[in-house]
Scaffold this motif. Structure first.
Motif, short mmCIF file in Angstrom:
data_model
loop_
_atom_site.label_atom_id
_atom_site.label_comp_id
_atom_site.label_asym_id
_atom_site.label_seq_id
_atom_site.Cartn_x
_atom_site.Cartn_y
_atom_site.Cartn_z
N ILE A 43 0.84 -1.21 0.00
CA ILE A 43 0.00 0.00 0.00
C ILE A 43 0.87 1.26 0.00
CG2 ILE A 43 -1.72 1.32 1.28
CD1 ILE A 43 -2.81 -1.33 2.33
N SER A 44 1.83 1.32 0.91
CA SER A 44 2.67 2.52 1.02
C SER A 44 3.95 2.43 0.21
CB SER A 44 3.03 2.76 2.49
OG SER A 44 3.93 1.75 2.95
N GLY A 45 4.30 1.21 -0.21
CA GLY A 45 5.59 1.03 -0.86
C GLY A 45 6.73 0.99 0.13
N GLY A 46 6.39 0.88 1.42
CA GLY A 46 7.41 0.87 2.45
C GLY A 46 7.78 -0.53 2.88
N TRP A 47 8.49 -0.57 4.02
CA TRP A 47 8.99 -1.84 4.56
C TRP A 47 8.62 -1.94 6.02
CZ3 TRP A 47 10.89 -5.18 1.09
CH2 TRP A 47 11.42 -4.65 -0.12
N LEU A 48 8.10 -3.10 6.40
CA LEU A 48 7.79 -3.39 7.79
C LEU A 48 8.87 -4.32 8.33
CD1 LEU A 48 5.86 -3.36 10.27
CD2 LEU A 48 4.72 -5.35 9.25
N LEU A 49 9.43 -3.97 9.49
CA LEU A 49 10.46 -4.78 10.14
C LEU A 49 9.86 -5.41 11.39
CD1 LEU A 49 13.49 -5.65 10.42
CD2 LEU A 49 13.79 -3.58 11.82
N LEU A 50 9.95 -6.73 11.47
CA LEU A 50 9.49 -7.47 12.65
C LEU A 50 10.70 -8.10 13.33
CD1 LEU A 50 7.28 -8.05 10.13
CD2 LEU A 50 6.06 -9.14 12.03
N ILE A 51 10.75 -7.99 14.65
CA ILE A 51 11.81 -8.61 15.43
C ILE A 51 11.20 -9.73 16.24
CG2 ILE A 51 13.64 -8.27 17.13
CD1 ILE A 51 14.03 -6.72 14.53
N ASN A 52 11.62 -10.96 15.95
CA ASN A 52 11.07 -12.14 16.63
C ASN A 52 9.54 -12.13 16.61
OD1 ASN A 52 13.67 -13.13 17.28
ND2 ASN A 52 13.76 -11.75 19.05
N GLY A 53 9.00 -11.75 15.46
CA GLY A 53 7.57 -11.80 15.25
C GLY A 53 6.79 -10.57 15.69
N HIS A 58 8.58 0.69 10.76
CA HIS A 58 8.04 0.81 9.41
C HIS A 58 8.76 1.97 8.74
CE1 HIS A 58 5.29 1.54 6.05
NE2 HIS A 58 4.76 0.35 6.29
N ILE A 59 9.32 1.72 7.57
CA ILE A 59 10.11 2.72 6.85
C ILE A 59 9.47 3.02 5.50
CG2 ILE A 59 12.31 3.15 5.68
CD1 ILE A 59 12.65 3.42 8.61
N HIS A 60 9.27 4.31 5.22
CA HIS A 60 8.85 4.76 3.90
C HIS A 60 10.11 5.25 3.17
CE1 HIS A 60 4.40 4.90 4.53
NE2 HIS A 60 4.80 4.88 5.78
N PRO A 61 10.62 4.52 2.19
CA PRO A 61 11.90 4.88 1.58
C PRO A 61 11.96 6.29 1.02
CG PRO A 61 11.22 2.68 0.90
CD PRO A 61 10.07 3.27 1.63
N SER A 65 9.53 11.79 6.49
CA SER A 65 8.61 12.43 7.44
C SER A 65 7.44 11.54 7.82
CB SER A 65 8.08 13.75 6.85
OG SER A 65 7.21 13.50 5.77
N ALA A 66 7.21 10.46 7.07
CA ALA A 66 6.06 9.59 7.30
C ALA A 66 6.35 8.60 8.42
CB ALA A 66 5.69 8.85 6.02
N LEU A 67 5.44 8.52 9.38
CA LEU A 67 5.55 7.57 10.48
C LEU A 67 4.27 6.74 10.52
CD1 LEU A 67 7.03 9.94 13.20
CD2 LEU A 67 8.23 8.05 12.09
#
Length: 290
Positions: A43-53, A58-61, A65-67
Protein backbone atom coordinates in the motif's frame (compact mmCIF):
# COMPACT_ATOMS: atom_id res chain seq x y z
CA UNK A 1 6.17 18.31 8.22
CA UNK A 2 6.88 21.03 5.70
CA UNK A 3 10.37 21.61 4.36
CA UNK A 4 11.44 25.07 3.23
CA UNK A 5 12.92 25.51 -0.25
CA UNK A 6 16.56 25.45 0.81
CA UNK A 7 16.22 22.25 2.80
CA UNK A 8 14.25 20.58 0.01
CA UNK A 9 16.95 21.51 -2.51
CA UNK A 10 19.71 20.23 -0.25
CA UNK A 11 17.92 16.96 0.34
CA UNK A 12 17.30 16.49 -3.37
CA UNK A 13 20.97 17.13 -4.09
CA UNK A 14 22.06 14.59 -1.49
CA UNK A 15 19.62 12.09 -2.98
CA UNK A 16 21.04 12.57 -6.48
CA UNK A 17 24.63 12.27 -5.32
CA UNK A 18 24.08 9.26 -3.05
CA UNK A 19 25.22 5.86 -4.14
CA UNK A 20 22.41 3.41 -4.95
CA UNK A 21 21.35 1.55 -1.83
CA UNK A 22 20.44 -2.15 -2.05
CA UNK A 23 16.78 -2.78 -1.25
CA UNK A 24 16.02 -4.96 1.76
CA UNK A 25 15.55 -8.61 0.95
CA UNK A 26 12.05 -9.67 2.02
CA UNK A 27 12.00 -12.63 4.36
CA UNK A 28 13.65 -13.72 7.59
CA UNK A 29 17.22 -12.83 8.52
CA UNK A 30 19.18 -14.14 11.52
CA UNK A 31 20.30 -11.49 14.02
CA UNK A 32 22.05 -11.71 17.37
CA UNK A 33 18.80 -11.71 19.35
CA UNK A 34 16.81 -14.03 17.09
CA UNK A 35 15.18 -13.22 13.76
CA UNK A 36 14.48 -10.04 11.82
CA UNK A 37 11.76 -10.30 9.20
CA UNK A 38 11.33 -7.76 6.41
CA UNK A 39 7.90 -7.49 4.79
CA UNK A 40 7.05 -5.28 1.80
CA UNK A 41 4.05 -3.00 2.30
CA UNK A 42 2.22 -2.92 -1.06
CA UNK A 43 0.00 0.00 0.00
CA UNK A 44 2.67 2.52 1.02
CA UNK A 45 5.59 1.03 -0.86
CA UNK A 46 7.41 0.87 2.45
CA UNK A 47 8.99 -1.84 4.56
CA UNK A 48 7.79 -3.39 7.79
CA UNK A 49 10.46 -4.78 10.14
CA UNK A 50 9.49 -7.47 12.65
CA UNK A 51 11.81 -8.61 15.43
CA UNK A 52 11.07 -12.14 16.63
CA UNK A 53 7.57 -11.80 15.25
CA UNK A 54 6.78 -8.40 16.82
CA UNK A 55 6.14 -5.31 14.69
CA UNK A 56 9.18 -3.12 15.33
CA UNK A 57 9.55 -0.45 12.63
CA UNK A 58 8.04 0.81 9.41
CA UNK A 59 10.11 2.72 6.85
CA UNK A 60 8.85 4.76 3.90
CA UNK A 61 11.90 4.88 1.58
CA UNK A 62 10.88 8.07 -0.23
CA UNK A 63 9.35 9.98 2.67
CA UNK A 64 11.33 10.23 5.91
CA UNK A 65 8.61 12.43 7.44
CA UNK A 66 6.06 9.59 7.30
CA UNK A 67 5.55 7.57 10.48
CA UNK A 68 3.27 4.56 10.29
CA UNK A 69 3.09 3.77 14.03
CA UNK A 70 0.75 6.14 15.89
CA UNK A 71 2.87 6.32 19.06
CA UNK A 72 5.81 7.60 16.99
CA UNK A 73 3.57 10.30 15.50
CA UNK A 74 2.55 11.23 19.04
CA UNK A 75 6.19 11.49 20.15
CA UNK A 76 7.07 13.58 17.11
CA UNK A 77 4.14 15.89 17.87
CA UNK A 78 5.37 16.46 21.44
CA UNK A 79 8.90 17.26 20.24
CA UNK A 80 7.60 19.54 17.51
CA UNK A 81 5.42 21.38 20.03
CA UNK A 82 8.32 21.88 22.45
CA UNK A 83 10.84 22.81 19.72
CA UNK A 84 8.94 24.57 16.89
CA UNK A 85 12.13 26.16 15.50
CA UNK A 86 13.46 23.62 13.00
CA UNK A 87 16.93 25.17 13.15
CA UNK A 88 17.29 24.05 16.78
CA UNK A 89 20.41 21.86 17.12
CA UNK A 90 18.64 19.18 19.12
CA UNK A 91 20.64 16.50 20.88
CA UNK A 92 18.53 13.36 20.98
CA UNK A 93 19.17 9.97 22.57
CA UNK A 94 17.07 7.04 21.33
CA UNK A 95 17.05 4.01 23.62
CA UNK A 96 16.08 1.26 21.21
CA UNK A 97 17.03 1.59 17.57
CA UNK A 98 15.47 -1.07 15.31
CA UNK A 99 15.12 0.56 11.86
CA UNK A 100 15.46 4.10 13.28
CA UNK A 101 12.17 5.40 11.86
CA UNK A 102 11.83 8.26 14.36
CA UNK A 103 15.52 9.33 14.17
CA UNK A 104 15.09 9.46 10.38
CA UNK A 105 12.03 11.69 10.74
CA UNK A 106 13.68 14.01 13.26
CA UNK A 107 16.76 14.35 11.04
CA UNK A 108 14.45 15.47 8.25
CA UNK A 109 12.64 17.93 10.52
CA UNK A 110 15.72 19.26 12.37
CA UNK A 111 18.69 19.23 9.98
CA UNK A 112 21.06 20.46 12.72
CA UNK A 113 20.09 17.72 15.16
CA UNK A 114 22.66 15.28 16.45
CA UNK A 115 21.22 11.89 17.38
CA UNK A 116 22.43 8.64 18.91
CA UNK A 117 20.35 5.46 18.68
CA UNK A 118 21.28 2.71 21.12
CA UNK A 119 20.63 -0.78 19.75
CA UNK A 120 21.57 -3.89 21.70
CA UNK A 121 21.68 -6.15 18.63
CA UNK A 122 24.85 -5.54 16.62
CA UNK A 123 23.76 -7.54 13.57
CA UNK A 124 20.42 -5.72 13.43
CA UNK A 125 22.25 -2.40 13.58
CA UNK A 126 24.44 -3.47 10.67
CA UNK A 127 21.50 -4.62 8.57
CA UNK A 128 19.37 -1.49 9.00
CA UNK A 129 22.36 0.66 8.03
CA UNK A 130 22.70 -1.47 4.90
CA UNK A 131 19.01 -1.58 4.02
CA UNK A 132 17.59 1.83 4.83
CA UNK A 133 18.44 5.41 3.91
CA UNK A 134 19.49 6.53 7.39
CA UNK A 135 21.40 9.75 8.12
CA UNK A 136 25.10 9.20 8.58
CA UNK A 137 27.25 10.25 11.54
CA UNK A 138 27.38 12.77 13.07
CA UNK A 139 23.70 13.33 12.22
CA UNK A 140 22.82 9.84 13.44
CA UNK A 141 25.12 7.40 15.17
CA UNK A 142 24.00 3.88 16.02
CA UNK A 143 25.69 2.71 19.19
CA UNK A 144 25.58 -0.98 20.06
CA UNK A 145 25.00 -1.61 23.74
CA UNK A 146 22.53 -1.90 26.59
CA UNK A 147 20.27 1.15 26.82
CA UNK A 148 20.68 1.61 30.56
CA UNK A 149 24.43 1.10 30.58
CA UNK A 150 24.87 3.65 27.80
CA UNK A 151 22.57 6.15 29.52
CA UNK A 152 24.49 5.89 32.77
CA UNK A 153 27.79 6.44 30.93
CA UNK A 154 26.78 9.75 29.32
CA UNK A 155 27.73 13.26 30.44
CA UNK A 156 25.20 15.04 32.62
CA UNK A 157 23.08 17.61 30.80
CA UNK A 158 24.20 16.41 27.38
CA UNK A 159 20.80 15.66 25.76
CA UNK A 160 17.68 17.70 25.06
CA UNK A 161 15.43 14.70 24.41
CA UNK A 162 15.63 11.07 25.54
CA UNK A 163 13.28 8.55 23.92
CA UNK A 164 12.78 5.06 25.31
CA UNK A 165 11.45 2.63 22.71
CA UNK A 166 13.20 -0.60 23.63
CA UNK A 167 11.46 -3.98 23.68
CA UNK A 168 12.30 -7.64 24.23
CA UNK A 169 9.50 -10.00 23.23
CA UNK A 170 6.98 -7.13 22.98
CA UNK A 171 7.76 -5.86 26.49
CA UNK A 172 10.05 -3.14 27.81
CA UNK A 173 12.98 -4.64 29.77
CA UNK A 174 12.26 -4.14 33.46
CA UNK A 175 15.57 -2.39 34.18
CA UNK A 176 14.39 0.43 31.86
CA UNK A 177 11.22 1.05 33.86
CA UNK A 178 12.46 1.70 37.40
CA UNK A 179 12.69 4.97 39.32
CA UNK A 180 16.48 4.66 39.32
CA UNK A 181 16.57 4.38 35.55
CA UNK A 182 14.39 7.46 35.15
CA UNK A 183 16.75 9.29 37.51
CA UNK A 184 19.65 8.33 35.23
CA UNK A 185 17.70 9.69 32.26
CA UNK A 186 17.06 12.98 34.04
CA UNK A 187 20.78 13.39 34.75
CA UNK A 188 21.67 13.34 31.05
CA UNK A 189 18.89 15.77 30.11
CA UNK A 190 19.35 19.51 29.92
CA UNK A 191 17.17 21.54 32.33
CA UNK A 192 13.61 21.32 31.05
CA UNK A 193 14.48 18.53 28.61
CA UNK A 194 11.99 15.90 27.47
CA UNK A 195 11.77 12.22 28.35
CA UNK A 196 9.38 10.18 26.20
CA UNK A 197 8.74 6.51 26.89
CA UNK A 198 6.75 4.10 24.74
CA UNK A 199 4.92 1.64 26.94
CA UNK A 200 3.16 -1.34 25.37
CA UNK A 201 0.57 -2.84 27.66
CA UNK A 202 -2.52 -5.00 28.03
CA UNK A 203 -5.95 -3.81 29.14
CA UNK A 204 -4.92 -3.88 32.80
CA UNK A 205 -2.53 -0.94 32.16
CA UNK A 206 -0.29 -2.17 34.99
CA UNK A 207 2.90 -1.43 33.04
CA UNK A 208 1.70 2.04 32.02
CA UNK A 209 0.81 2.87 35.62
CA UNK A 210 4.27 1.78 36.77
CA UNK A 211 5.94 3.89 34.09
CA UNK A 212 3.77 6.90 34.91
CA UNK A 213 4.51 6.56 38.63
CA UNK A 214 8.28 6.37 38.08
CA UNK A 215 8.28 9.39 35.78
CA UNK A 216 6.05 11.36 38.18
CA UNK A 217 8.44 10.65 41.07
CA UNK A 218 11.47 11.98 39.17
CA UNK A 219 10.07 14.82 37.04
CA UNK A 220 7.99 17.83 38.04
CA UNK A 221 5.47 17.15 35.26
CA UNK A 222 4.10 14.03 33.60
CA UNK A 223 1.74 13.49 30.69
CA UNK A 224 0.21 10.40 29.08
CA UNK A 225 -0.85 10.16 25.43
CA UNK A 226 -2.93 7.43 23.77
CA UNK A 227 -6.23 6.90 22.06
CA UNK A 228 -9.18 7.00 24.51
CA UNK A 229 -9.94 3.28 24.23
CA UNK A 230 -6.40 2.42 25.32
CA UNK A 231 -6.48 4.78 28.31
CA UNK A 232 -9.84 3.32 29.39
CA UNK A 233 -8.43 -0.22 29.35
CA UNK A 234 -10.56 -1.39 26.43
CA UNK A 235 -7.74 -2.72 24.27
CA UNK A 236 -4.05 -3.57 24.21
CA UNK A 237 -1.66 -1.10 22.60
CA UNK A 238 0.80 1.68 23.30
CA UNK A 239 0.81 4.65 25.65
CA UNK A 240 3.40 7.44 25.46
CA UNK A 241 4.57 8.63 28.88
CA UNK A 242 6.21 12.07 28.88
CA UNK A 243 8.26 13.63 31.67
CA UNK A 244 9.81 17.07 32.03
CA UNK A 245 10.60 19.66 34.67
CA UNK A 246 9.14 22.29 32.33
CA UNK A 247 5.41 22.68 31.83
CA UNK A 248 3.90 20.00 29.63
CA UNK A 249 0.54 21.66 29.14
CA UNK A 250 -0.65 20.19 26.88
CA UNK A 251 -0.76 23.19 24.56
CA UNK A 252 -3.77 23.81 22.34
CA UNK A 253 -1.55 23.18 19.30
CA UNK A 254 -0.51 19.76 20.58
CA UNK A 255 -4.11 18.85 21.43
CA UNK A 256 -5.25 19.75 17.91
CA UNK A 257 -2.40 17.78 16.34
CA UNK A 258 -3.20 14.67 18.36
CA UNK A 259 -6.93 14.89 17.69
CA UNK A 260 -6.39 15.32 13.94
CA UNK A 261 -4.26 12.17 13.70
CA UNK A 262 -5.67 9.17 11.77
CA UNK A 263 -5.91 7.55 15.21
CA UNK A 264 -7.03 10.48 17.41
CA UNK A 265 -5.38 10.57 20.82
CA UNK A 266 -6.08 12.32 24.09
CA UNK A 267 -3.78 13.47 26.86
CA UNK A 268 -3.78 13.06 30.61
CA UNK A 269 -1.62 15.58 32.46
CA UNK A 270 -1.13 17.23 35.83
CA UNK A 271 -2.74 15.73 38.92
CA UNK A 272 -4.79 13.30 36.80
CA UNK A 273 -1.62 11.80 35.32
CA UNK A 274 -0.02 11.52 38.76
CA UNK A 275 -3.09 9.83 40.18
CA UNK A 276 -3.10 7.40 37.26
CA UNK A 277 0.17 5.85 38.40
CA UNK A 278 0.21 6.55 42.11
CA UNK A 279 1.76 3.76 44.19
CA UNK A 280 2.80 1.59 41.25
CA UNK A 281 6.40 2.66 40.60
CA UNK A 282 9.13 0.01 40.32
CA UNK A 283 12.60 0.14 41.83
CA UNK A 284 15.81 -1.71 41.13
CA UNK A 285 15.87 -5.20 42.75
CA UNK A 286 18.17 -4.19 45.59
CA UNK A 287 15.66 -1.47 46.49
CA UNK A 288 12.66 -3.78 46.25
CA UNK A 289 9.41 -3.10 44.45
CA UNK A 290 6.67 -0.99 45.95
Amino acid sequence: LVLDGARRTARSYRHLMAKPRPAPVPGSHPIDSGTAEVVADPISGGWLLLINGTHSSHIHPDDPSALDFEYLRQMAAVIDDRYPDTSTPLRVLHLGGAACALPRTLADRYPRARQVAVEIDAELARLVREWFDLPRAPLLRIRVGDARAVTESLTEGSRDVVIRDAFVDARTPSHLTTVEFVQAVKKVLTPGGLYLANCGDARTLDLVRADAAAVAEVFANVMLIADPAMLKGRRTGNVVVVGSDDDLGPSSTLVRTLLSDPLPARTIAGSEARAFGRGKQLRDPEQGVR
